[in-house]
Design an enzyme around this catalytic site. Structure first.
Site, PDB file in Angstrom:
ATOM      1  N   ASP A  22       0.857  -1.181   0.000  1.00  0.00           N
ATOM      2  CA  ASP A  22       0.000   0.000   0.000  1.00  0.00           C
ATOM      3  C   ASP A  22       0.897   1.237   0.000  1.00  0.00           C
ATOM      4  O   ASP A  22       1.787   1.343   0.859  1.00  0.00           O
ATOM      5  CB  ASP A  22      -0.921   0.012   1.230  1.00  0.00           C
ATOM      6  CG  ASP A  22      -2.102   0.954   1.070  1.00  0.00           C
ATOM      7  OD1 ASP A  22      -1.870   2.150   0.774  1.00  0.00           O
ATOM      8  OD2 ASP A  22      -3.247   0.507   1.229  1.00  0.00           O
ATOM      9  N   CYS A  29     -15.022   5.785  -3.003  1.00  0.00           N
ATOM     10  CA  CYS A  29     -15.633   5.982  -1.680  1.00  0.00           C
ATOM     11  C   CYS A  29     -15.497   7.430  -1.214  1.00  0.00           C
ATOM     12  O   CYS A  29     -16.366   7.943  -0.512  1.00  0.00           O
ATOM     13  CB  CYS A  29     -14.996   5.040  -0.664  1.00  0.00           C
ATOM     14  SG  CYS A  29     -15.368   3.298  -0.942  1.00  0.00           S
TER      15      CYS A  29
END
Length: 248
Positions: free
Chosen positions: A59, A185
């Site tokens: 990530d 999102c």
């Protein structure tokens, strides 16, 4: 296994589908987790708790305050830290026996392919289609099963793509590049427990693949409407014209 391991994993060793032999498989297993956000958080926590021997977390982002509503690996003290470092700290606190490797960057090209090749199962918890398509290609090239999940608003989906099967579909058979929605999102919102529900299914499917038990979600897409609390299942068929999986 030593006495401490037998105690730690006793509840799943009791299961006849797992037993000591299955637990040893998990202790020797390697899983690559792409993204340690809303989906990767429950995935990583459950895999570490179950005793998967090696987790590689990928990530490029840092922990932000807005993440804490749903990304349960991280806490307020981790704000500003790389997500993979926050995740490693939490997972090692949960189960210090698990080897946690981290990559605080985007994996692309040969680096992504090499990371996929070293894993037994790849879990995609990323939040963008570019990464999902790239991970799918690497999994097809290296013959690794891919556990894919996504969630937005109050809707989620999860599927397994296993290119080791000659008739198995890949992610590109389901979603074509250029046809995907660009909604995120951060633009439309997402309810927190939804990520836990989809991520937990991903973790379960990963453990089943590692253990070789049960029936996986291979070629099946589960769709969740959390507002109505309804699951639907769609069969996925391999696209004979797919430019990805038909080349291998």
């Amino acid at each position: 296994m030593n006495d401490q391991q037998l105690l730690r994993y006793s509840r799943q060793i009791l299961l006849p589908q797992i037993d000591l032999a299955g637990q040893r498989k998990l202790l020797n297993a390697r899983v690559l987790v792409i993204g340690v956000g809303g989906l990767g958080s429950p995935v990583a926590l459950y895999l570490a708790g179950a005793g998967v021997g090696q987790l590689t977390l990928v990530d490029p982002d840092q922990v932000e305050l807005s993440n804490l509503q749903r990304q349960i690996l991280h806490d307020s003290e981790a704000i500003g830290l790389p997500k993979v470092e926050s995740a490693r700290r939490r997972l090692q606190g949960l189960n210090p026996e698990v080897e946690v490797r981290v990559v605080a960057d985007r994996l692309e090209g040969e680096d992504l392919e090499a990371a996929v090749a070293q894993a037994d199962v790849v879990v995609d918890g990323s939040d963008n289609f570019a990464t999902r398509f790239a991970v799918n290609i690497a999994c097809v090239q290296r013959g690794r099963p891919l556990v894919s999940g996504a969630a937005i608003r109050m809707e989620g989906q999860v599927a397994v793509f296993d290119s080791r099967r000659p008739d198995g579909a890949c992610y590109h058979c389901l979603f074509r590049e250029g046809e995907e929605s660009e909604e995120t999102c951060s633009q439309t919102g997402v309810i927190a427990p939804l990520l836990g529900m989809i991520g937990s299914v991903q973790a379960m499917e990963t453990l089943k693949l590692l253990l070789g038990i049960g029936q996986s979600l291979q070629d099946r897409l589960l769709l969740l409407d959390a507002l109505e609390m309804r699951w639907r299942e769609i069969r996925i068929r391999r696209d004979p014209q797919c430019p990805i999986c038909n080349d291998f």
